[in-house]
Design a protein around this motif. Structure first.
Motif, mmCIF file in Angstrom:
data_model
loop_
_atom_site.group_PDB
_atom_site.id
_atom_site.type_symbol
_atom_site.label_atom_id
_atom_site.label_comp_id
_atom_site.label_asym_id
_atom_site.label_seq_id
_atom_site.Cartn_x
_atom_site.Cartn_y
_atom_site.Cartn_z
ATOM 1 N N VAL A 50 0.328 -1.411 0.021
ATOM 2 C CA VAL A 50 -0.221 0.199 -0.051
ATOM 3 C C VAL A 50 0.852 1.640 -0.191
ATOM 4 C CG1 VAL A 50 -2.422 -0.396 1.077
ATOM 5 C CG2 VAL A 50 -0.144 -0.247 2.281
ATOM 6 N N SER A 51 2.223 1.274 0.005
ATOM 7 C CA SER A 51 2.696 2.477 -0.299
ATOM 8 C C SER A 51 4.151 1.684 -0.492
ATOM 9 C CB SER A 51 3.545 2.553 1.418
ATOM 10 O OG SER A 51 4.329 1.738 1.418
ATOM 11 N N ARG A 52 5.001 2.453 -1.294
ATOM 12 C CA ARG A 52 6.042 2.420 -2.053
ATOM 13 C C ARG A 52 7.350 3.332 -1.623
ATOM 14 N NH1 ARG A 52 5.963 0.277 -7.397
ATOM 15 N NH2 ARG A 52 3.850 -0.650 -7.917
ATOM 16 N N THR A 53 7.573 3.069 0.163
ATOM 17 C CA THR A 53 8.277 4.225 0.239
ATOM 18 C C THR A 53 10.166 2.839 0.473
ATOM 19 O OG1 THR A 53 7.977 2.361 2.632
ATOM 20 C CG2 THR A 53 7.993 4.956 2.578
ATOM 21 N N GLY A 54 11.267 4.368 -0.128
ATOM 22 C CA GLY A 54 11.670 3.693 -0.072
ATOM 23 C C GLY A 54 12.092 3.433 -1.961
ATOM 24 N N GLU A 55 11.298 3.803 -2.475
ATOM 25 C CA GLU A 55 11.404 4.131 -3.975
ATOM 26 C C GLU A 55 11.487 5.220 -4.587
ATOM 27 O OE1 GLU A 55 8.470 0.480 -6.282
ATOM 28 O OE2 GLU A 55 8.256 2.475 -6.805
ATOM 29 N N SER A 56 11.615 4.936 -5.862
ATOM 30 C CA SER A 56 12.200 6.431 -6.310
ATOM 31 C C SER A 56 10.585 7.056 -6.641
ATOM 32 C CB SER A 56 12.710 6.453 -7.429
ATOM 33 O OG SER A 56 12.837 6.315 -8.133
ATOM 34 N N LYS A 57 10.861 8.259 -6.350
ATOM 35 C CA LYS A 57 9.302 9.083 -6.829
ATOM 36 C C LYS A 57 9.172 8.457 -8.401
ATOM 37 C CE LYS A 57 7.104 12.751 -4.483
ATOM 38 N NZ LYS A 57 8.453 12.981 -3.687
ATOM 39 N N VAL A 58 9.948 8.822 -9.547
ATOM 40 C CA VAL A 58 10.292 8.547 -10.951
ATOM 41 C C VAL A 58 9.575 7.653 -11.331
ATOM 42 C CG1 VAL A 58 11.103 8.513 -12.764
ATOM 43 C CG2 VAL A 58 11.991 10.013 -11.455
ATOM 44 N N ARG A 59 9.739 6.403 -10.329
ATOM 45 C CA ARG A 59 9.799 4.595 -10.327
ATOM 46 C C ARG A 59 8.020 4.522 -9.780
ATOM 47 N NH1 ARG A 59 13.972 -0.196 -8.680
ATOM 48 N NH2 ARG A 59 12.431 -1.366 -8.622
ATOM 49 N N SER A 60 7.755 5.161 -8.867
ATOM 50 C CA SER A 60 6.527 5.311 -8.456
ATOM 51 C C SER A 60 5.342 5.231 -9.430
ATOM 52 C CB SER A 60 6.363 5.825 -7.019
ATOM 53 O OG SER A 60 7.514 5.375 -6.434
ATOM 54 N N TRP A 61 6.084 6.665 -10.189
ATOM 55 C CA TRP A 61 4.899 7.381 -10.682
ATOM 56 C C TRP A 61 4.817 6.498 -12.695
ATOM 57 C CZ3 TRP A 61 5.199 8.866 -16.159
ATOM 58 C CH2 TRP A 61 3.660 9.926 -16.931
ATOM 59 N N PHE A 62 5.705 5.792 -12.380
ATOM 60 C CA PHE A 62 6.157 5.220 -14.109
ATOM 61 C C PHE A 62 4.975 3.627 -13.655
ATOM 62 C CE2 PHE A 62 9.212 7.823 -16.114
ATOM 63 C CZ PHE A 62 8.244 7.615 -17.665
ATOM 64 N N ALA A 63 4.887 3.717 -12.511
ATOM 65 C CA ALA A 63 4.800 1.596 -11.553
ATOM 66 C C ALA A 63 2.669 2.245 -11.804
ATOM 67 C CB ALA A 63 5.122 1.416 -10.781
ATOM 68 N N ARG A 64 2.765 3.369 -11.328
ATOM 69 C CA ARG A 64 1.297 3.887 -10.949
ATOM 70 C C ARG A 64 0.191 3.865 -12.369
ATOM 71 N NH1 ARG A 64 2.321 7.355 -7.126
ATOM 72 N NH2 ARG A 64 2.266 9.289 -8.652
ATOM 73 N N LYS A 65 1.103 4.679 -13.144
ATOM 74 C CA LYS A 65 0.670 4.782 -15.001
ATOM 75 C C LYS A 65 0.361 3.092 -15.450
ATOM 76 C CE LYS A 65 -0.063 8.792 -16.128
ATOM 77 N NZ LYS A 65 -0.987 9.013 -14.364
ATOM 78 N N PHE A 66 2.165 2.701 -15.438
ATOM 79 C CA PHE A 66 1.802 0.894 -16.119
ATOM 80 C C PHE A 66 0.308 0.430 -15.685
ATOM 81 C CE2 PHE A 66 2.629 -3.588 -15.043
ATOM 82 C CZ PHE A 66 2.328 -3.795 -16.450
#
Ligand code: UDP
Ligand code: MG
Length: 325
Positions: free
Chosen positions: A128-144
Motif C-alpha cells: 500500500v506504500s512505495r517507501t524507499g522507491e524513487s518518485k519517478v519509479r512509482s509514477w511509472f509503476a502507477r501509470k503502468f
C-alpha cells in the motif's frame, strides 16, 4: 501430513541468504508447533548467480534435509526461476517468495490460515506504500497498472506481488500455462481462484542490491502488456480510420471550394488522395494485426478453462471432514 513448499528464486543473494534462512526456519518452526500436521521443504533456485549463492545452498543442504535446490546454467530471470520452482516442488501448498526479506516470512502463519481450510486458494500481499522507491519509479509503476488494466482483460492489482501462498490446485493451473514469455503478475491473475490480498507497508532490503534497473523494469512492463493484451496490434486500425476521416474532410473542403469559388483546390485533392491511400494501408495492416493477435493467442496454448471445484472434490472433502472430526 501436509507438505508446504517454500520456493525462493535467488540471484546474487549471498549477503541476505543466511539471514533469510534463519528467519524462515524460525517462522516455520513456529508454524509446526501450532499445526502438528504440517511439514516443510525449502526449494531454492540459483538463477546463475556470480557470487557464493550456490555454495551457501550446498552448505544449507548439508545441515538441513528439508533444503533442496536447483541451480541454473546461467541467468534466466526470476520468471524462469519461479517456474522451475513451481514445477519441481512437491508440496500440497506452495509459497513463492523473494530471498531479500522484502517478502517477510512473518506473514506465512496468517497466510496459511487463509488457505488451509479452502476459504481461499491463494493469500498474497499488496503493497500500500512505495517507501524507499524513487518518485519517478512509482509514477511509472502507477501509470503502468492504469494502462495495463485499460487494455487487458486480465486485471492486475496495483501493488500486487509475487509473494504467494497457494494451494496445489492453483499451482497446477499456473503450470498449465506453459507459455514461454511468462509475466507472472498476469498469470497469477489470469488463472482466477479466490485470492486474499493482505495490505502491507513496503520494506527495504536489509542487504544486497535490487537487480532491477529502471530500463529493466520498463522492458518488463512492455513484456507484460504484450503478454496479456493484443491492443497494440489494433492501434494501426485506429490510425487508418483517422487518416480516412481527415481525407474525407479535405475532400469535402475541396469540393466546396470548387463548386462555390473560383479558386483552385488541387492541393486539397492531392492531400485527400494521399491520406486516403495511407488510411487504407494502415487499416489493412490493422486487420492483419487482428489475425496475428488470434494466432498469438492460439500459439500460447492457454487452457480453455480452469476448474475450481467439482462434486468429486466436494464429496471427498466432506468424507475427509467426517473421518477427521
Ligand atoms: N531474482 C532472480 N533472478 C533475476 C533477478 C532476481 O531470481 O534475474 C530474484 C532475487 O534474487 C530476489 C527476487 O528475484 O529473490 C527479487 O529480486 P529483487 O529484490 O532484485 O527485485 P525487487 O524486490 O527490487 O523487485
Ligand atoms: Mg527485492
Amino acid at each position: 501430513m501436509r507438505l508446504i513448499s517454500v520456493v525462493v528464486p535467488c540471484y546474487n543473494e549471498e549477503e541476505v541468504l543466511p539471514m533469510f534462512y534463519e528467519e524462515i526456519v524460525k517462522v516455520t518452526d513456529g508454524m509446526k508447533k501450532e499445526h502438528s500436521d504440517v511439514d516443510f521443504e525449502f526449494l531454492f533456485i540459483n538463477d546463475g548467480s556470480k557470487d557464493r549463492t550456490l555454495q551457501i545452498f550446498r552448505e544449507l543442504a548439508d545441515k538441513d534435509k528439508r533444503v533442496r535446490y536447483i541451480s541454473f546454467s546461467r541467468n534466466f530471470g526470476k520468471e524462469s526461476g519461479m517456474y522451475a520452482g513451481l514445477k519441481n516442488c512437491r508440496g500440497d501448498f506452495v509459497v513463492v517468495m523473494d530471498a531479500d526479506l522484502q517478502h517477510p516470512p512473518a506473514f506465512l502463519p496468517q497466510m496459511y490460515n487463509y488457505v488451509k481450510d479452502g476459504e481461499y486458494d491463494c493469500a498474497t500481499t499488496r503493497r500500500v506504500s512505495r517507501t524507499g522507491e524513487s518518485k519517478v519509479r512509482s509514477w511509472f509503476a502507477r501509470k503502468f497498472y492504469k494502462i495495463m488494466n485499460k487494455i487487458s482483460d486480465t486485471e492486475i492489482v496495483d501493488g500486487a506481488q509475487d509473494f504467494r501462498f497457494m494451494t496445489r490446485q492453483m499451482v497446477d493451473a499456473i503450470l498449465d500455462m506453459s507459455e514461454y514469455n511468462r509475466f507472472s503478475k498476469g498469470i497469477f491473475s489470469w488463472v482466477g481462484f479466490k485470492v486474499k490480498y493482505m495490505p502491507y507497508e513496503n520494506v527495504e532490503r536489509p542487504a544486497g542490491t535490487s537487480s532491477w534497473s529502471f530500463w529493466g523494469l520498463f522492458r518488463y512492463s512492455l513484456e507484460g502488456i504484450m503478454a496479456f493484451s493484443t491492443f497494440p496490434l489494433a492501434i494501426s486500425i485506429f490510425c487508418g480510420i483517422l487518416c480516412l476521416a481527415v481525407a474525407l474532410i479535405f475532400f469535402i473542403i475541396a469540393l466546396i471550394v470548387t463548386i462555390f469559388t473560383y479558386y483552385s483546390a488541387s492541393l486539397f485533392y492531392i492531400l485527400s488522395a494521399i491520406l486516403a491511400v495511407g488510411g487504407v494501408q494502415l487499416g489493412c495492416i490493422g486487420i492483419m494485426g487482428q489475425y496475428i493477435a488470434k494466432t498469438y493467442l492460439e500459439v500460447k496454448k492457454r487452457p480453455i478453462y480452469i476448474t475450481g471445484e467439482t462434486d468429486e472434490d466436494y464429496r471427498r472433502k466432506k468424507a475427509a471432514d467426517k473421518s477427521g472430526g
